[in-house]
Design a protein around this motif. Structure first.
Motif, PDB file in Angstrom:
ATOM      1  N   GLN A   1       0.840  -1.191   0.000  1.00 16.29           N
ATOM      2  CA  GLN A   1       0.000   0.000   0.000  1.00 16.29           C
ATOM      3  C   GLN A   1       0.878   1.244   0.000  1.00 16.29           C
ATOM      4  O   GLN A   1       1.892   1.315   0.703  1.00 16.29           O
ATOM      5  CB  GLN A   1      -0.919   0.014   1.213  1.00 16.29           C
ATOM      6  CG  GLN A   1      -1.907   1.175   1.234  1.00 16.29           C
ATOM      7  CD  GLN A   1      -2.841   1.119   2.429  1.00 16.29           C
ATOM      8  OE1 GLN A   1      -2.743   0.205   3.239  1.00 16.29           O
ATOM      9  NE2 GLN A   1      -3.739   2.082   2.527  1.00 16.29           N
ATOM     10  N   PHE A   2       0.481   2.231  -0.819  1.00 17.27           N
ATOM     11  CA  PHE A   2       1.312   3.413  -0.976  1.00 17.27           C
ATOM     12  C   PHE A   2       1.448   4.170   0.343  1.00 17.27           C
ATOM     13  O   PHE A   2       0.474   4.377   1.071  1.00 17.27           O
ATOM     14  CB  PHE A   2       0.727   4.349  -2.033  1.00 17.27           C
ATOM     15  CG  PHE A   2       1.583   5.556  -2.303  1.00 17.27           C
ATOM     16  CD1 PHE A   2       2.697   5.469  -3.122  1.00 17.27           C
ATOM     17  CD2 PHE A   2       1.275   6.781  -1.729  1.00 17.27           C
ATOM     18  CE1 PHE A   2       3.483   6.575  -3.371  1.00 17.27           C
ATOM     19  CE2 PHE A   2       2.059   7.898  -1.977  1.00 17.27           C
ATOM     20  CZ  PHE A   2       3.165   7.786  -2.797  1.00 17.27           C
TER      21      PHE A   2
ATOM     22  N   PHE B   1       5.320  11.527   4.719  1.00 21.12           N
ATOM     23  CA  PHE B   1       5.287  11.814   6.153  1.00 21.12           C
ATOM     24  C   PHE B   1       4.864  10.600   6.985  1.00 21.12           C
ATOM     25  O   PHE B   1       5.208  10.507   8.150  1.00 21.12           O
ATOM     26  CB  PHE B   1       4.341  12.986   6.429  1.00 21.12           C
ATOM     27  CG  PHE B   1       4.744  14.253   5.739  1.00 21.12           C
ATOM     28  CD1 PHE B   1       5.783  15.031   6.222  1.00 21.12           C
ATOM     29  CD2 PHE B   1       4.094  14.657   4.584  1.00 21.12           C
ATOM     30  CE1 PHE B   1       6.164  16.203   5.582  1.00 21.12           C
ATOM     31  CE2 PHE B   1       4.465  15.824   3.920  1.00 21.12           C
ATOM     32  CZ  PHE B   1       5.505  16.589   4.425  1.00 21.12           C
ATOM     33  N   SER B   2       4.120   9.666   6.369  1.00 17.20           N
ATOM     34  CA  SER B   2       3.693   8.487   7.127  1.00 17.20           C
ATOM     35  C   SER B   2       4.808   7.455   7.243  1.00 17.20           C
ATOM     36  O   SER B   2       5.006   6.868   8.306  1.00 17.20           O
ATOM     37  CB  SER B   2       2.466   7.853   6.469  1.00 17.20           C
ATOM     38  OG  SER B   2       2.777   7.400   5.153  1.00 17.20           O
ATOM     39  N   ASP B   3       5.544   7.214   6.148  1.00 15.98           N
ATOM     40  CA  ASP B   3       6.640   6.247   6.151  1.00 15.98           C
ATOM     41  C   ASP B   3       7.666   6.699   5.110  1.00 15.98           C
ATOM     42  O   ASP B   3       7.625   6.256   3.953  1.00 15.98           O
ATOM     43  CB  ASP B   3       6.127   4.845   5.825  1.00 15.98           C
ATOM     44  CG  ASP B   3       7.174   3.765   6.094  1.00 15.98           C
ATOM     45  OD1 ASP B   3       8.376   4.087   6.151  1.00 15.98           O
ATOM     46  OD2 ASP B   3       6.776   2.588   6.238  1.00 15.98           O
TER      47      ASP B   3
ATOM     48  N   TRP C   1      10.818   6.026   4.496  1.00 13.50           N
ATOM     49  CA  TRP C   1      11.674   5.021   3.875  1.00 13.50           C
ATOM     50  C   TRP C   1      10.922   4.226   2.815  1.00 13.50           C
ATOM     51  O   TRP C   1      11.414   4.026   1.700  1.00 13.50           O
ATOM     52  CB  TRP C   1      12.254   4.099   4.935  1.00 13.50           C
ATOM     53  CG  TRP C   1      13.063   2.954   4.390  1.00 13.50           C
ATOM     54  CD1 TRP C   1      12.829   1.630   4.563  1.00 13.50           C
ATOM     55  CD2 TRP C   1      14.244   3.045   3.582  1.00 13.50           C
ATOM     56  NE1 TRP C   1      13.780   0.879   3.908  1.00 13.50           N
ATOM     57  CE2 TRP C   1      14.662   1.725   3.299  1.00 13.50           C
ATOM     58  CE3 TRP C   1      14.980   4.108   3.062  1.00 13.50           C
ATOM     59  CZ2 TRP C   1      15.781   1.443   2.515  1.00 13.50           C
ATOM     60  CZ3 TRP C   1      16.101   3.834   2.277  1.00 13.50           C
ATOM     61  CH2 TRP C   1      16.483   2.521   2.022  1.00 13.50           C
ATOM     62  N   LEU C   2       9.724   3.780   3.131  1.00  9.24           N
ATOM     63  CA  LEU C   2       8.921   3.052   2.147  1.00  9.24           C
ATOM     64  C   LEU C   2       8.517   3.971   0.997  1.00  9.24           C
ATOM     65  O   LEU C   2       8.502   3.543  -0.166  1.00  9.24           O
ATOM     66  CB  LEU C   2       7.676   2.465   2.813  1.00  9.24           C
ATOM     67  CG  LEU C   2       6.731   1.665   1.905  1.00  9.24           C
ATOM     68  CD1 LEU C   2       7.460   0.507   1.238  1.00  9.24           C
ATOM     69  CD2 LEU C   2       5.512   1.168   2.686  1.00  9.24           C
ATOM     70  N   ASN C   3       8.206   5.207   1.305  1.00  8.61           N
ATOM     71  CA  ASN C   3       7.848   6.167   0.262  1.00  8.61           C
ATOM     72  C   ASN C   3       8.999   6.361  -0.719  1.00  8.61           C
ATOM     73  O   ASN C   3       8.789   6.399  -1.943  1.00  8.61           O
ATOM     74  CB  ASN C   3       7.459   7.493   0.899  1.00  8.61           C
ATOM     75  CG  ASN C   3       7.228   8.595  -0.133  1.00  8.61           C
ATOM     76  OD1 ASN C   3       8.124   9.388  -0.427  1.00  8.61           O
ATOM     77  ND2 ASN C   3       6.030   8.635  -0.676  1.00  8.61           N
ATOM     78  N   LEU C   4      10.221   6.463  -0.194  1.00  5.09           N
ATOM     79  CA  LEU C   4      11.381   6.638  -1.067  1.00  5.09           C
ATOM     80  C   LEU C   4      11.585   5.422  -1.959  1.00  5.09           C
ATOM     81  O   LEU C   4      11.897   5.548  -3.152  1.00  5.09           O
ATOM     82  CB  LEU C   4      12.628   6.894  -0.221  1.00  5.09           C
ATOM     83  CG  LEU C   4      13.937   7.119  -0.991  1.00  5.09           C
ATOM     84  CD1 LEU C   4      13.811   8.350  -1.895  1.00  5.09           C
ATOM     85  CD2 LEU C   4      15.103   7.285  -0.035  1.00  5.09           C
ATOM     86  N   GLN C   5      11.385   4.231  -1.409  1.00  4.98           N
ATOM     87  CA  GLN C   5      11.518   3.014  -2.215  1.00  4.98           C
ATOM     88  C   GLN C   5      10.446   2.953  -3.303  1.00  4.98           C
ATOM     89  O   GLN C   5      10.721   2.550  -4.434  1.00  4.98           O
ATOM     90  CB  GLN C   5      11.416   1.789  -1.316  1.00  4.98           C
ATOM     91  CG  GLN C   5      12.554   1.635  -0.312  1.00  4.98           C
ATOM     92  CD  GLN C   5      12.398   0.375   0.512  1.00  4.98           C
ATOM     93  OE1 GLN C   5      12.655  -0.731   0.046  1.00  4.98           O
ATOM     94  NE2 GLN C   5      11.950   0.526   1.749  1.00  4.98           N
ATOM     95  N   GLN C   6       9.232   3.346  -2.957  1.00  4.03           N
ATOM     96  CA  GLN C   6       8.147   3.298  -3.937  1.00  4.03           C
ATOM     97  C   GLN C   6       8.309   4.371  -5.017  1.00  4.03           C
ATOM     98  O   GLN C   6       7.778   4.216  -6.129  1.00  4.03           O
ATOM     99  CB  GLN C   6       6.808   3.460  -3.227  1.00  4.03           C
ATOM    100  CG  GLN C   6       6.436   2.274  -2.343  1.00  4.03           C
ATOM    101  CD  GLN C   6       5.159   2.507  -1.560  1.00  4.03           C
ATOM    102  OE1 GLN C   6       4.806   3.635  -1.230  1.00  4.03           O
ATOM    103  NE2 GLN C   6       4.445   1.427  -1.256  1.00  4.03           N
TER     104      GLN C   6
END
Length: 322
Positions: free
Chosen positions: A174-175, A179-181, A183-188
């Motif tokens: 899930q996207f 601001f929420s995550d 590290w995951l946002n950068l990977q996505q």
């Protein structure tokens, strides 16, 4: 009156308003040219079972019983007051949907632009250092590849390769917002930004190479070399600095394009950006969603162009003097 219109800032503002009005008219007409209307889009096949009285009531509710000119100015007046409409599918306001999707696209465009500059400008310097050589040909070959390889093909290959051979596909989750995550946002954001950045690096590289070659023939560059200035200093302080304006122009154009032109990459990588929002609205014939979102994209593009003009005056003193 002529003196007022000739003022550069006011002239740019008037041109921007004219552009936005033209976009508004164009998207309004295009949506009305599609088969069906808001009633059939919301009810589907059930619209055929409506009685004449029910259909008249729905046409009055959606404003379809009004002339097209009245419909257009009613919608435009609502937009100017901040009412972008409501999605008939989700019931959510278009303003809320755009406020959630536009920052995602802006983030993707910023990362893609940074990668495009990081790839394109050094490649242009490397190619222009020895014109018409093997080095120059290889640099231009990379630029040609960036222009000719479709974004959807590169995105599909990159996604399939990383998922199959590396077992890496952060976009399957899930996207996550910045601001929420983070590290995951950068990977996505990494893979779609690489695809868009590679395509953006090509025009930046070609523009920067031409500008650098032109500046290298100027008298002040030959004078600096004749005085024994180090080649690296000449390249970066004199040549590259004076070639900034064409590079900035191309970067601004490409950045504005990414705000609405990243729809294919957003769809492949499941990035909930504003381009994907328009695509979904077109599939579902969401008139208010598509019209208002396209107008927001056009406004963003106009603001980027205005910001580019301001940056001209920062990087080039000759522009400030005019």
């Amino acid at each position: 009156m002529r003196v007022v219109i000739q003022h550069p800032v006011l002239r740019r503002v008037l041109e921007a308003l004219g552009t936005l009005l033209g976009v508004a008219v164009l998207v309004f007409i295009m949506m009305r040219a599609l088969p069906g209307d808001q009633i059939t889009a919301s009810l589907g096949t059930e619209a055929a079972a409506l009685t004449p009285a029910q259909r008249e009531a729905l046409e009055a509710y959606y404003g379809l019983d009004q002339p097209l000119v009245v419909q257009f100015f009613t919608w435009l007046g609502n937009v100017l007051t901040g009412n972008l409409g409501v999605s008939t599918r989700t019931g959510q306001s278009v303003l809320e949907m755009t406020a959630a999707s536009l920052p995602v696209t802006i983030e993707l465009a910023v990362i893609s632009t940074i990668l495009g500059i990081a790839i394109g400008v050094p490649l242009a310097i490397w190619s222009a250092s020895r014109p018409n050589s093997v080095r120059d040909a290889s640099g231009q070959l990379v630029g040609l590849a960036g222009l000719s390889i479709p974004a959807f093909l590169l995105a599909s290959v990159l996604l399939a390769t990383s998922a199959r051979f590396l077992g890496y596909n952060p976009n399957a989750e899930q996207f996550a917002t910045l601001f929420s995550d983070p590290w995951l946002n950068l990977q996505q954001m990494l893979m779609p930004a690489l695809v868009l950045g590679f395509g953006l690096a090509a025009p930046i590289m070609r523009t920067a190479r031409s500008a650098i070659l032109e500046v290298q023939t100027q008298d002040f560059v030959r004078t600096a070399r004749g005085k024994g200035v180090k080649p690296r200093v000449v390249q970066f302080r004199h040549v590259l600095r004076n070639a900034t304006v064409p590079i900035l122009t191309m970067t601004g154009i490409q950045f504005g394009y990414l705000l609405g032109g990243a729809v294919v990459v957003e769809e492949v990588f499941s990035v909930p950006g504003i381009g994907r929002q328009v695509l979904t609205g077109m599939h579902q014939q969401e008139f208010a969603l598509v019209q208002s979102t396209v107008l927001v994209i056009a406004l963003s593009f106009v603001l980027v162009n205005l910001l580019t003009d301001v940056l001209y005056r920062v990087v080039d003193p000759r522009v400030r003097q005019t």
